[in-house]
Write a protein that holds these residues in place. Structure first.
Motif, PDB file in Angstrom:
ATOM      1  N   ASP A 195       0.816  -1.209   0.000  1.00  0.00           N
ATOM      2  CA  ASP A 195       0.000   0.000   0.000  1.00  0.00           C
ATOM      3  C   ASP A 195       0.851   1.262   0.000  1.00  0.00           C
ATOM      4  O   ASP A 195       0.459   2.282  -0.564  1.00  0.00           O
ATOM      5  CB  ASP A 195      -0.922   0.024   1.229  1.00  0.00           C
ATOM      6  N   VAL A 196       2.002   1.209   0.658  1.00  0.00           N
ATOM      7  CA  VAL A 196       2.883   2.372   0.775  1.00  0.00           C
ATOM      8  C   VAL A 196       4.310   1.935   0.483  1.00  0.00           C
ATOM      9  O   VAL A 196       4.769   0.918   1.017  1.00  0.00           O
ATOM     10  CB  VAL A 196       2.812   3.004   2.182  1.00  0.00           C
ATOM     11  N   THR A 214       3.757   8.086  -5.156  1.00  0.00           N
ATOM     12  CA  THR A 214       3.481   8.411  -3.751  1.00  0.00           C
ATOM     13  C   THR A 214       4.581   7.922  -2.806  1.00  0.00           C
ATOM     14  O   THR A 214       4.399   7.919  -1.592  1.00  0.00           O
ATOM     15  CB  THR A 214       2.140   7.792  -3.321  1.00  0.00           C
ATOM     16  N   LEU A 271       2.463   3.623  -6.716  1.00  0.00           N
ATOM     17  CA  LEU A 271       3.401   3.509  -5.602  1.00  0.00           C
ATOM     18  C   LEU A 271       4.624   4.391  -5.825  1.00  0.00           C
ATOM     19  O   LEU A 271       5.139   5.002  -4.887  1.00  0.00           O
ATOM     20  CB  LEU A 271       3.839   2.050  -5.425  1.00  0.00           C
ATOM     21  N   THR A 301      -4.489   5.925   0.550  1.00  0.00           N
ATOM     22  CA  THR A 301      -4.546   4.811  -0.395  1.00  0.00           C
ATOM     23  C   THR A 301      -5.752   3.920  -0.150  1.00  0.00           C
ATOM     24  O   THR A 301      -6.491   3.567  -1.076  1.00  0.00           O
ATOM     25  CB  THR A 301      -3.258   3.970  -0.295  1.00  0.00           C
ATOM     26  N   LYS A 334      -0.896  -0.024 -10.500  1.00  0.00           N
ATOM     27  CA  LYS A 334      -0.633   0.152  -9.076  1.00  0.00           C
ATOM     28  C   LYS A 334       0.832   0.457  -8.806  1.00  0.00           C
ATOM     29  O   LYS A 334       1.161   1.273  -7.935  1.00  0.00           O
ATOM     30  CB  LYS A 334      -1.054  -1.106  -8.312  1.00  0.00           C
ATOM     31  N   GLN A 344      -0.296   8.258   4.244  1.00  0.00           N
ATOM     32  CA  GLN A 344      -0.417   7.737   2.890  1.00  0.00           C
ATOM     33  C   GLN A 344      -1.265   6.471   2.866  1.00  0.00           C
ATOM     34  O   GLN A 344      -2.046   6.245   1.936  1.00  0.00           O
ATOM     35  CB  GLN A 344       0.966   7.457   2.294  1.00  0.00           C
ATOM     36  N   GLU A 377      -9.151   5.712  -0.872  1.00  0.00           N
ATOM     37  CA  GLU A 377      -9.423   5.801  -2.305  1.00  0.00           C
ATOM     38  C   GLU A 377      -9.782   4.432  -2.887  1.00  0.00           C
ATOM     39  O   GLU A 377     -10.635   4.321  -3.773  1.00  0.00           O
ATOM     40  CB  GLU A 377      -8.210   6.389  -3.023  1.00  0.00           C
ATOM     41  N   GLU A 378      -9.144   3.398  -2.370  1.00  0.00           N
ATOM     42  CA  GLU A 378      -9.468   2.033  -2.793  1.00  0.00           C
ATOM     43  C   GLU A 378     -10.918   1.698  -2.450  1.00  0.00           C
ATOM     44  O   GLU A 378     -11.650   1.119  -3.265  1.00  0.00           O
ATOM     45  CB  GLU A 378      -8.520   1.066  -2.097  1.00  0.00           C
TER      46      GLU A 378
END
Length: 409
Positions: A288-289, A324, A321, A398, A317, A394, A401-402
């Motif tokens: 995710d981050v 961000t 990543l 993430t 994706k 973050q 928004e997902e």
């Protein structure tokens, strides 16, 4: 005389003024829990260095950097620290709390001696100390109070060896676990046996190799705990034992990740040096981050830039990543390139200065031995606490928004 404002104090502390409520890499009207409470600051090369190195010879005065003729290299004195180590600044606090009358020094003495008849404002040193404490408290509040409906994956990656991946993974996990009260796992997803267990506290009886082997047998949290080593920070480390293990595959990585996420809230992944490997691409799929540590050297920086290019070319994706990513610059006391030049390379790749952080030199990390949160210097803890807050912010963005995309579909 116009009163000193909190923004001015933070500008002195951190080197750059930021709009109130601004969040790293986000518009001010971004709406989601937790992350809207966080903004970031980035170090500036010419910001004042007010925190001296904690060395026995400090009484003789701080040593100065020396320029290497004909290059951009400069040699920092051993043990040097940075007061403006990249971190966050939160601006939604009540400025009145920081700007209360002085309690320390001569001004504080006279305020107390007159029983409050005098209300002298605090000196700059006291203001800066209050602002730092205030910010750290809010970083910790963001880390502690953020919640998700699934496990969060944080990838620590850089192709370059000795770029600081393992110390960054362990220290971030330690900060997150100590603030959140546990439920944070640091796991080694290098293709072959890595250094995570060696740098962590304790001596594991079982590790990631055995966990991948026994994956279908592990049905409870108690069983999973048998493959971890609990740190004094309450982080759980899943590294490699002293025995050799087979290379991890992408299937191993995703399977172990799913199991960890059943019992831990956050999963930090210490990865290897081959981006095309099955283990690395497997880790990308459950991330995710992205956090990219780098030393202040061109070989380490160029490998970090190569990772960004690799992710951009993958698209989807992976490209998100890259855009961000949180960049963490570490110092190990060796000759370093100028911070401004290093930052420019990342800016050209679309990384904003709000995503770039610096961690001051820390002798405990530089020793390359067992890492313990309690042995880190205070400025290092401050820097990593701010970075941890950026990771959480973050993750909030993430995952929110997902969820919005899933609801629309």
């Amino acid at each position: 005389m116009e009163p000193v404002r909190l923004e001015q104090i933070r500008t002195r502390l951190y080197g750059r003024k930021r709009k109130k409520g601004q969040v790293a890499g986000m518009n001010e009207d971004t709406r989601f829990a937790g992350a809207a409470r966080s903004g970031q600051y980035v170090e500036q090369e010419d910001a004042p260095a007010d925190v001296p190195a904690t060395k026995a010879n400090d009484a003789q005065g701080p040593e100065k950097e020396t320029e290497v003729p004909g290059s951009d290299l400069k040699v920092a004195p051993a043990g040097a620290t940075e007061t403006n180590a990249g971190a966050l600044s939160l601006y939604n606090t009540d400025e009145l709390e920081v700007m209360q009358p002085a309690k320390e020094g001569a001004r504080g003495f006279w305020n107390k001696a007159t029983g409050g008849l005098l209300s002298l404002s605090p000196a700059r040193k006291e203001l800066e100390a209050r602002a730092l404490v205030n910010d750290q408290e809010q970083f910790e509040a963001l880390i502690r109070q953020s919640t998700w409906t699934r496990g969060v994956g944080v990838l620590i990656a850089n192709k370059k060896g000795n770029a600081g991946k393992t110390p960054t993974c362990l220290t971030l996990a330690a900060i997150l676990a100590s603030v959140r009260g546990g439920s944070v796992a640091a796991v080694e997803f290098t293709d072959d046996k890595g250094q995570l267990a060696y740098r962590a506290e304790g001596d594991p009886a079982l590790g990631v190799g055995e966990l991948a082997r026994d994956l279908r047998k592990v049905k409870t949290q108690s069983q999973l705990r048998g493959y971890t080593v609990t740190q004094t920070s309450f982080a759980s480390v899943i590294g490699s034992t002293s025995r050799s293990r087979p290379p991890l595959t992408g299937e191993d990585v995703t399977g172990v990740s799913r199991l960890i996420d059943d019992y831990f809230t956050m999963r930090l992944m210490d990865t290897g040096n081959q981006y095309s490997s099955s283990a690395f691409t497997g880790a990308l799929s459950v991330t995710d981050v992205l956090v990219i540590p780098t030393m202040n050297s061109m070989d380490s920086v160029f490998d970090a830039l190569e990772l960004l290019e690799f992710l951009e070319h993958r698209g989807g994706k992976s490209a998100l990543l890259a855009r961000t990513a949180i960049i963490v610059r570490l110092s190990d006391g060796r000759p370093e390139f100028k911070a401004s030049r290093i930052a420019n390379f990342f800016l050209e790749k679309g990384i904003t200065d709000k995503q770039i952080f610096a961690v001051p030199y820390d002798e405990h990390i530089a020793e390359r031995g067992e890492l313990s949160l309690k042995k880190l210097a205070e400025p290092t803890r401050h820097a990593f606490t701010a970075i941890a807050a950026a990771v959480v912010a973050q993750a909030n963005k993430t995952i929110t928004e997902e969820s919005l995309k899933e609801n629309k579909s």
